[in-house]
Design a protein around this motif. Structure first.
Motif, PDB file in Angstrom:
ATOM      1  N   PHE A  64      86.670 115.133  66.721  1.00  0.00           N
ATOM      2  CA  PHE A  64      85.481 115.279  65.902  1.00  0.00           C
ATOM      3  C   PHE A  64      84.292 115.490  67.038  1.00  0.00           C
ATOM      4  CE2 PHE A  64      87.652 112.333  62.949  1.00  0.00           C
ATOM      5  CZ  PHE A  64      87.394 113.162  61.703  1.00  0.00           C
ATOM      6  N   PRO A  65      83.389 116.549  66.722  1.00  0.00           N
ATOM      7  CA  PRO A  65      82.245 116.371  67.710  1.00  0.00           C
ATOM      8  C   PRO A  65      81.059 115.311  67.539  1.00  0.00           C
ATOM      9  CG  PRO A  65      82.131 117.848  65.791  1.00  0.00           C
ATOM     10  CD  PRO A  65      83.274 117.156  65.732  1.00  0.00           C
ATOM     11  N   SER A  66      80.024 115.432  68.087  1.00  0.00           N
ATOM     12  CA  SER A  66      79.005 114.452  68.258  1.00  0.00           C
ATOM     13  C   SER A  66      78.258 114.201  66.888  1.00  0.00           C
ATOM     14  CB  SER A  66      78.050 114.561  69.351  1.00  0.00           C
ATOM     15  OG  SER A  66      77.387 115.913  69.233  1.00  0.00           O
ATOM     16  N   THR A  79      76.318 104.901  66.522  1.00  0.00           N
ATOM     17  CA  THR A  79      76.331 105.961  67.855  1.00  0.00           C
ATOM     18  C   THR A  79      76.798 107.078  67.549  1.00  0.00           C
ATOM     19  OG1 THR A  79      76.300 106.034  70.059  1.00  0.00           O
ATOM     20  CG2 THR A  79      78.159 104.974  68.881  1.00  0.00           C
ATOM     21  N   TYR A  80      76.760 108.091  67.966  1.00  0.00           N
ATOM     22  CA  TYR A  80      77.255 109.340  68.283  1.00  0.00           C
ATOM     23  C   TYR A  80      77.810 109.893  69.543  1.00  0.00           C
ATOM     24  CZ  TYR A  80      74.440 110.140  63.909  1.00  0.00           C
ATOM     25  OH  TYR A  80      73.934 110.163  62.590  1.00  0.00           O
ATOM     26  N   PRO A  81      79.273 109.456  69.732  1.00  0.00           N
ATOM     27  CA  PRO A  81      79.976 109.828  70.951  1.00  0.00           C
ATOM     28  C   PRO A  81      80.174 111.364  70.755  1.00  0.00           C
ATOM     29  CG  PRO A  81      81.136 108.039  69.806  1.00  0.00           C
ATOM     30  CD  PRO A  81      80.160 108.651  68.591  1.00  0.00           C
ATOM     31  N   ASP A  82      80.105 111.757  72.311  1.00  0.00           N
ATOM     32  CA  ASP A  82      80.343 113.465  72.414  1.00  0.00           C
ATOM     33  C   ASP A  82      81.337 113.772  71.648  1.00  0.00           C
ATOM     34  OD1 ASP A  82      77.758 113.866  73.591  1.00  0.00           O
ATOM     35  OD2 ASP A  82      78.585 112.971  75.428  1.00  0.00           O
ATOM     36  N   VAL A  83      82.633 113.025  71.905  1.00  0.00           N
ATOM     37  CA  VAL A  83      83.911 113.488  71.299  1.00  0.00           C
ATOM     38  C   VAL A  83      84.339 112.188  70.625  1.00  0.00           C
ATOM     39  CG1 VAL A  83      85.919 114.636  71.504  1.00  0.00           C
ATOM     40  CG2 VAL A  83      84.009 115.379  72.612  1.00  0.00           C
ATOM     41  N   SER A  84      85.140 112.281  69.580  1.00  0.00           N
ATOM     42  CA  SER A  84      85.985 111.131  68.917  1.00  0.00           C
ATOM     43  C   SER A  84      87.278 111.660  68.416  1.00  0.00           C
ATOM     44  CB  SER A  84      85.315 110.557  67.760  1.00  0.00           C
ATOM     45  OG  SER A  84      83.860 110.119  68.184  1.00  0.00           O
ATOM     46  N   ASN A 103      87.642 103.781  63.498  1.00  0.00           N
ATOM     47  CA  ASN A 103      88.870 103.631  63.921  1.00  0.00           C
ATOM     48  C   ASN A 103      89.159 104.640  65.184  1.00  0.00           C
ATOM     49  OD1 ASN A 103      89.466 105.342  61.969  1.00  0.00           O
ATOM     50  ND2 ASN A 103      91.542 104.635  61.942  1.00  0.00           N
ATOM     51  N   PRO A 104      88.186 104.984  66.211  1.00  0.00           N
ATOM     52  CA  PRO A 104      88.483 106.069  66.930  1.00  0.00           C
ATOM     53  C   PRO A 104      89.549 105.408  67.941  1.00  0.00           C
ATOM     54  CG  PRO A 104      86.451 104.999  67.562  1.00  0.00           C
ATOM     55  CD  PRO A 104      86.709 104.584  66.157  1.00  0.00           C
ATOM     56  N   GLY A 105      90.514 106.204  68.573  1.00  0.00           N
ATOM     57  CA  GLY A 105      91.364 105.910  69.708  1.00  0.00           C
ATOM     58  C   GLY A 105      90.883 106.323  70.833  1.00  0.00           C
ATOM     59  N   VAL A 106      90.156 107.328  70.848  1.00  0.00           N
ATOM     60  CA  VAL A 106      89.525 107.945  71.941  1.00  0.00           C
ATOM     61  C   VAL A 106      88.115 108.487  71.745  1.00  0.00           C
ATOM     62  CG1 VAL A 106      89.758 109.941  73.885  1.00  0.00           C
ATOM     63  CG2 VAL A 106      91.683 108.916  72.784  1.00  0.00           C
ATOM     64  N   LEU A 107      87.189 107.760  72.851  1.00  0.00           N
ATOM     65  CA  LEU A 107      86.004 108.343  72.760  1.00  0.00           C
ATOM     66  C   LEU A 107      85.429 109.050  74.098  1.00  0.00           C
ATOM     67  CD1 LEU A 107      84.277 105.085  71.174  1.00  0.00           C
ATOM     68  CD2 LEU A 107      84.672 107.282  70.173  1.00  0.00           C
ATOM     69  N   VAL A 108      84.768 110.120  73.976  1.00  0.00           N
ATOM     70  CA  VAL A 108      84.384 110.630  75.098  1.00  0.00           C
ATOM     71  C   VAL A 108      82.848 110.806  75.366  1.00  0.00           C
ATOM     72  CG1 VAL A 108      84.345 113.140  76.374  1.00  0.00           C
ATOM     73  CG2 VAL A 108      86.329 112.097  75.167  1.00  0.00           C
ATOM     74  N   GLU A 109      82.134 110.509  76.589  1.00  0.00           N
ATOM     75  CA  GLU A 109      80.742 110.513  76.761  1.00  0.00           C
ATOM     76  C   GLU A 109      80.571 111.414  77.724  1.00  0.00           C
ATOM     77  OE1 GLU A 109      78.448 109.876  74.826  1.00  0.00           O
ATOM     78  OE2 GLU A 109      79.016 107.891  73.698  1.00  0.00           O
ATOM     79  N   VAL A 110      79.764 112.623  77.666  1.00  0.00           N
ATOM     80  CA  VAL A 110      79.408 113.445  78.856  1.00  0.00           C
ATOM     81  C   VAL A 110      78.111 112.929  79.634  1.00  0.00           C
ATOM     82  CG1 VAL A 110      78.718 115.714  79.570  1.00  0.00           C
ATOM     83  CG2 VAL A 110      80.433 115.553  77.950  1.00  0.00           C
ATOM     84  N   LEU A 111      78.219 112.543  80.810  1.00  0.00           N
ATOM     85  CA  LEU A 111      77.250 111.978  81.534  1.00  0.00           C
ATOM     86  C   LEU A 111      76.266 112.664  82.043  1.00  0.00           C
ATOM     87  CD1 LEU A 111      79.568 109.668  83.983  1.00  0.00           C
ATOM     88  CD2 LEU A 111      78.418 108.947  81.827  1.00  0.00           C
ATOM     89  N   SER A 112      74.979 112.281  81.929  1.00  0.00           N
ATOM     90  CA  SER A 112      73.675 113.125  82.307  1.00  0.00           C
ATOM     91  C   SER A 112      73.030 112.011  83.358  1.00  0.00           C
ATOM     92  CB  SER A 112      73.037 113.503  81.162  1.00  0.00           C
ATOM     93  OG  SER A 112      72.220 112.475  80.600  1.00  0.00           O
ATOM     94  N   LYS A 113      71.750 112.826  84.096  1.00  0.00           N
ATOM     95  CA  LYS A 113      71.103 111.548  84.809  1.00  0.00           C
ATOM     96  C   LYS A 113      70.684 110.610  83.841  1.00  0.00           C
ATOM     97  CE  LYS A 113      69.833 114.995  88.416  1.00  0.00           C
ATOM     98  NZ  LYS A 113      68.792 115.863  89.108  1.00  0.00           N
ATOM     99  N   THR A 114      70.112 110.851  82.499  1.00  0.00           N
ATOM    100  CA  THR A 114      69.691 109.776  81.870  1.00  0.00           C
ATOM    101  C   THR A 114      70.484 108.978  80.965  1.00  0.00           C
ATOM    102  OG1 THR A 114      69.421 111.337  80.127  1.00  0.00           O
ATOM    103  CG2 THR A 114      67.381 111.193  81.511  1.00  0.00           C
ATOM    104  N   THR A 115      71.546 109.375  81.131  1.00  0.00           N
ATOM    105  CA  THR A 115      72.693 108.492  80.137  1.00  0.00           C
ATOM    106  C   THR A 115      73.618 107.809  80.981  1.00  0.00           C
ATOM    107  OG1 THR A 115      74.051 110.145  79.457  1.00  0.00           O
ATOM    108  CG2 THR A 115      72.231 109.978  77.961  1.00  0.00           C
ATOM    109  N   ALA A 116      73.817 108.175  82.229  1.00  0.00           N
ATOM    110  CA  ALA A 116      74.963 107.720  82.693  1.00  0.00           C
ATOM    111  C   ALA A 116      75.160 106.176  83.027  1.00  0.00           C
ATOM    112  CB  ALA A 116      75.179 108.156  84.328  1.00  0.00           C
ATOM    113  N   LYS A 117      73.927 105.647  83.159  1.00  0.00           N
ATOM    114  CA  LYS A 117      74.055 104.310  83.635  1.00  0.00           C
ATOM    115  C   LYS A 117      74.463 103.508  82.454  1.00  0.00           C
ATOM    116  CE  LYS A 117      71.183 100.284  85.035  1.00  0.00           C
ATOM    117  NZ  LYS A 117      70.002  99.838  85.473  1.00  0.00           N
ATOM    118  N   ASP A 118      73.866 103.758  81.283  1.00  0.00           N
ATOM    119  CA  ASP A 118      73.890 103.107  79.885  1.00  0.00           C
ATOM    120  C   ASP A 118      75.510 103.691  79.345  1.00  0.00           C
ATOM    121  OD1 ASP A 118      73.045 101.503  77.635  1.00  0.00           O
ATOM    122  OD2 ASP A 118      72.862 103.378  76.612  1.00  0.00           O
ATOM    123  N   ASP A 119      75.912 104.743  79.663  1.00  0.00           N
ATOM    124  CA  ASP A 119      77.181 105.112  79.065  1.00  0.00           C
ATOM    125  C   ASP A 119      78.440 104.369  79.898  1.00  0.00           C
ATOM    126  OD1 ASP A 119      76.525 106.804  77.206  1.00  0.00           O
ATOM    127  OD2 ASP A 119      76.666 108.646  78.554  1.00  0.00           O
TER     128      ASP A 119
END
Length: 191
Positions: A64-66, A79-84, A103-119
């Motif tokens: 699934f997309p975001s 929340t809305y992960p980038d990929v589930s 029940n996601p088995g894999v979650l993907v987040e793409v890091l940016s300057k503003t979200t990296a620390k939080d992710d």
């Protein structure tokens, strides 16, 4: 002059608001947080992850997309992960919408300057309480680097980092390997 108290929203109020909203918003502990737009690099990385996973994963799993909202029941995060990715039967909130995955088995987040620390920190702490989650993938949008957290035994998580276009990201829980050259296709980033 005193600061105005932040309004408190129940999960039901958030979901009603969110389903009518033209923008995406996350929810945690009674607060609603607006999500911002994404850069070209971010969008290409998400697209490359979606296509790479979907082309390899087969019909037993869904990618699934975001736009697919994920709810972490243990702590109340919406929340809305980038990929589930979910393998096997998909579980949703007990309502008629089928728009909030449990029940996601894999979650993907793409890091940016503003979200990296939080992710890397607070979001991972919240995500890892999802019983079905096996892999948490962090894709760097500034350099060719992917971080992978994989569920170990008990409450432990294993961390691995993959760098450079010759590296391959293994996701054994879903039987997939993704070359970083494919994840970073059409991007010219340092290793």
């Amino acid at each position: 002059m005193s600061a105005q108290p932040k309004p408190y929203y129940t999960p039901a109020e958030y979901l009603a608001f969110e389903r009518e909203s033209e923008t995406k918003n996350e929810y945690f502990q009674g607060e609603i947080f607006a999500m911002s737009g994404a850069s070209r690099a971010h969008n290409l990385l998400v697209k490359n992850m979606l296509v790479g996973l979907d082309n390899r994963i087969g019909d037993s799993c869904s990618v699934f997309p975001s736009d697919m909202r994920v709810h972490v029941a243990a702590n109340g995060l919406y929340t809305y992960p980038d990929v589930s990715v979910v393998c096997g039967p998909e579980q949703y909130l007990d309502d008629a919408h089928l728009d909030t995955l449990l029940n996601p088995g894999v979650l993907v987040e793409v890091l940016s300057k503003t979200t990296a620390k939080d992710d890397r920190n607070s979001k991972f702490l919240l995500y890892k309480s999802i019983p079905s989650l096996q892999h948490y993938v962090l894709v760097d949008s500034l350099r060719v680097t992917v971080a992978l957290y994989s569920r170990g035994t008990g409450s432990s998580w294993l961390f691995q980092e993959y760098q450079g276009l010759t590296a391959v990201l293994p996701l054994p829980a879903v039987g997939v390997e993704l070359p970083l050259a494919e994840i970073y296709r059409r991007l010219d980033l340092p290793a």
